[in-house]
Motif scaffolding. Sequence first.
Motif: not given
Length: 426
Positions: A370-382
Motif C-alpha cells: 500500500t505504501l509503495r503505491s503512494i506518491t511521497p508528500c516530501a523528500t529529504v536526503a538522509l
Amino acid sequence: MRGFDRDAGDTATIDDAAVEAPPAIGTDERRMHVRAYNYWVSLLGGRAYPAIEDLDPSQIADFGPNSVLLDFTGGIENPKVAWLGAVLREECGLGQQIASIADVPSRSLLSRLTDHYLQIIANRAPIGFEAEFVNSRGRNTMYRGILMPFSSDEDSIDFIYGVINWKEVVAEKASEALAAEIGQALRHVPRAPLGSDIPVWADGPHASPLLGEPIAYDAEAAEPSELDDSSSIYDWLAAARESAESAQHSERRSRGALYTALGLAFDFSLIADARPEEYGELLKDSGIAAQARAPMTPIVKLVFGINHDKTRLTEYAAALSHGRRLGIASGGLPALLDNHAGGLKGIVQAERRLRAPAGKPNRDEEARTTLRSITPCATVALDTGEAEFVVLVARRVSDGTLGIVAPIASDVALIDRAIRIAAAEA
C-alpha cells in the motif's frame, strides 16, 4: 488455541497431515516440550501472544534450565540472547557469556533451537520440532524442542522462548547388533497353539490388552508372507503390530524396519476398508473413535499403540493417506517410501502441501505494498543505510513546518507497526 491437555476426542477434526497442530495429551504428560507449550498457553489470557512481562525463565524449575530467550527488540537479523539456562549452557560448553545468536557455536544443541527462529516470525505460532544430529563431541544426539512467541505490545513478536530436551543414543553399529540379537531371540520364542485365546501384543507397548476381549490369534498365519484374503482382520493387525514392535527395538529405529511396519499398517487399512463391520467392532473394542477427516489416524493408533508419540502417529497417518491418495496397492507402500525424495519426511511434506489451506494474508507485506503505491508528500536526503522503510521523528518548528530530528532504521518491530498504521490511514 488450546493446550496439549485437551480431551483426546477433539482430535477428530485434525487432518492426518497437520503435524503442526498440538496433539491431545493427558495431564500426566512427561515430555518437556509439551509441558512448556501448556505453560505458554496458560499465559495467553485471551491475547494473540503472551506478554513478555509474564515470563521469568529463572523461576521455572521444570524446564527453565533447558531454555533460551531471544530478544528481537534490537532487530531480527541477530537477536540478543536474554536468557540461557544452566543445563543447556553446560551441554553446549558455554562457560562464557554469549550476547547474541551470532555467538552460538555451530553443531551445538543451542544452534538446533536458534536455527528455527525465523519460522516463528513467519508462522506467528509455536513451532515444535525433533531430529537427531552429531554434536561437536562426535556423539549422536536425539533432541526435541519447541519455540514460542512472546510480545511486549500484544501485537508484534519481539521475543521468542525456546525449550529443548535431548539424549545421546548408542552408535549405529551397536544399535543394529542389539536389534539383530533381539530379533533372533524373538524368532525362538515358543508360539501359542493354534486357536488359543491371548491378547495381541500383550507384552508390547500396551501393558494391558488393547482390545476388550481376548483375540483368537493364529501366530503362524500372522507372518506377513503368509497373510492373504483368507486371514482374519486380527491376523493382519497382529502382523502389523509385530512389525511395529520390531521397528521400535532400536534407539535409531532402522528406516527399513519402520517402512516395513508402515507397509503392513497400510495393508491392514486396505483390509479394514474391505471388512468395515469387523473393523468397526475392532475400533469399538479398543476404545478408538473413527475419524471421517482423518481415517488413517485410528489405523496407526491400532498398529503403533495409542500411547505412541503423537507427532509420529500423525506423520505415519499422513504417509498412509498419501499412499491411499496415489492408489498404492497392497505391499507397495515401503517401495514408495524408500524411493520418494526425503523418504517418510518427504511423503509427509507432500501430503501436507496437498492438504494445506490457502495461506493467510501477510498484513505486513500488504501494508508495505500500500505504501509503495503512494506518491511521497516530501523528500529529504538522509543517510539511513539500505532499509526500504524507516521511521522519521519530527517536531514542529516556529514557522509551522515539521523539522526531522532523527531517523529510526534499526527497530524492526517499531517500523512494522508504523507501516501498518500508515497503510490503514492511507
